[in-house]
Design a protein around this motif. Structure first.
Motif, PDB file in Angstrom:
ATOM      1  N   GLU A 188       6.338   6.419   6.388  1.00 52.56           N
ATOM      2  CA  GLU A 188       5.350   5.340   6.312  1.00 52.56           C
ATOM      3  C   GLU A 188       4.535   5.430   5.017  1.00 52.56           C
ATOM      4  O   GLU A 188       4.188   4.403   4.422  1.00 52.56           O
ATOM      5  CB  GLU A 188       4.419   5.385   7.527  1.00 52.56           C
ATOM      6  N   VAL A 189       4.230   6.636   4.590  1.00 54.73           N
ATOM      7  CA  VAL A 189       3.474   6.842   3.353  1.00 54.73           C
ATOM      8  C   VAL A 189       4.362   6.529   2.153  1.00 54.73           C
ATOM      9  O   VAL A 189       3.924   5.887   1.194  1.00 54.73           O
ATOM     10  CB  VAL A 189       2.922   8.283   3.289  1.00 54.73           C
ATOM     11  N   VAL A 190       5.618   6.953   2.203  1.00 57.54           N
ATOM     12  CA  VAL A 190       6.573   6.655   1.133  1.00 57.54           C
ATOM     13  C   VAL A 190       6.686   5.146   0.938  1.00 57.54           C
ATOM     14  O   VAL A 190       6.721   4.653  -0.200  1.00 57.54           O
ATOM     15  CB  VAL A 190       7.958   7.285   1.433  1.00 57.54           C
ATOM     16  N   ASP A 191       6.728   4.395   2.034  1.00 55.89           N
ATOM     17  CA  ASP A 191       6.820   2.934   1.942  1.00 55.89           C
ATOM     18  C   ASP A 191       5.618   2.338   1.204  1.00 55.89           C
ATOM     19  O   ASP A 191       5.777   1.459   0.348  1.00 55.89           O
ATOM     20  CB  ASP A 191       6.926   2.306   3.330  1.00 55.89           C
ATOM     21  N   VAL A 192       4.416   2.794   1.517  1.00 60.13           N
ATOM     22  CA  VAL A 192       3.205   2.283   0.867  1.00 60.13           C
ATOM     23  C   VAL A 192       3.232   2.613  -0.623  1.00 60.13           C
ATOM     24  O   VAL A 192       3.009   1.746  -1.476  1.00 60.13           O
ATOM     25  CB  VAL A 192       1.930   2.862   1.527  1.00 60.13           C
ATOM     26  N   PHE A 193       3.532   3.868  -0.959  1.00 57.43           N
ATOM     27  CA  PHE A 193       3.540   4.276  -2.359  1.00 57.43           C
ATOM     28  C   PHE A 193       4.674   3.589  -3.118  1.00 57.43           C
ATOM     29  O   PHE A 193       4.507   3.185  -4.269  1.00 57.43           O
ATOM     30  CB  PHE A 193       3.646   5.790  -2.484  1.00 57.43           C
TER      31      PHE A 193
END
Length: 143
Positions: free
Chosen positions: A47-52
């Motif tokens: 989920e964090v990878v998607d945002v970044f």
């Protein structure tokens, strides 16, 4: 270590750092990963990878993610930080767009300190070192 040309290069050695270039479609600013930033990103929750990843895509097309803010202590808005809170943890991605129409990802990390919101000194020092390497690399590309 072999030094590949910027046009074909994936692994470029500069100032003690590996700088990796992603081959992108026309119309996107080139994206370069400094040091371990790409591996560090891929080690984070999906989920964090998607945002970044989306924030970096926006940088490549000349826009700014709503969570991207100038990183204090680096002058203008040329060094940006995206902060994402996920399941009680805080993650940060730092990149610059101020170098010759290119995007350099300088550092991706999980903030571990529970003392305030400030970026830890060790991370700021690493960002400064990687920014210097990216600046030198961008100068070399231009010459």
């Amino acid at each position: 270590m072999n030094r590949l040309s910027a046009e074909s290069g994936y692994n470029l050695y500069q100032c003690g750092y590996i700088i990796r270039r992603v081959v992108e479609p026309p119309g996107l600013k080139p994206l370069y990963w400094v040091g371990s930033s790409k591996q560090d990103l891929l080690a984070l929750p999906e989920e964090v990878v998607d945002v970044f990843g989306y924030a970096l895509y926006l940088a490549q097309i000349g826009k700014k993610h709503e969570q991207a803010k100038p990183l204090r202590g680096f002058g203008s808005a040329g060094v940006l930080e995206v902060v994402e809170d996920w399941r009680g943890d805080t993650f940060r991605a730092v990149y610059t767009v101020r170098l010759a129409g290119k995007v350099f990802v300088l550092h991706v990390f999980q903030k571990r300190s529970k003392r305030g919101r400030a970026t830890p000194k060790a991370d700021l020092d690493l960002i400064r070192q990687r920014l210097k390497a990216a600046e030198q690399f961008a100068r070399d590309l231009e010459s």
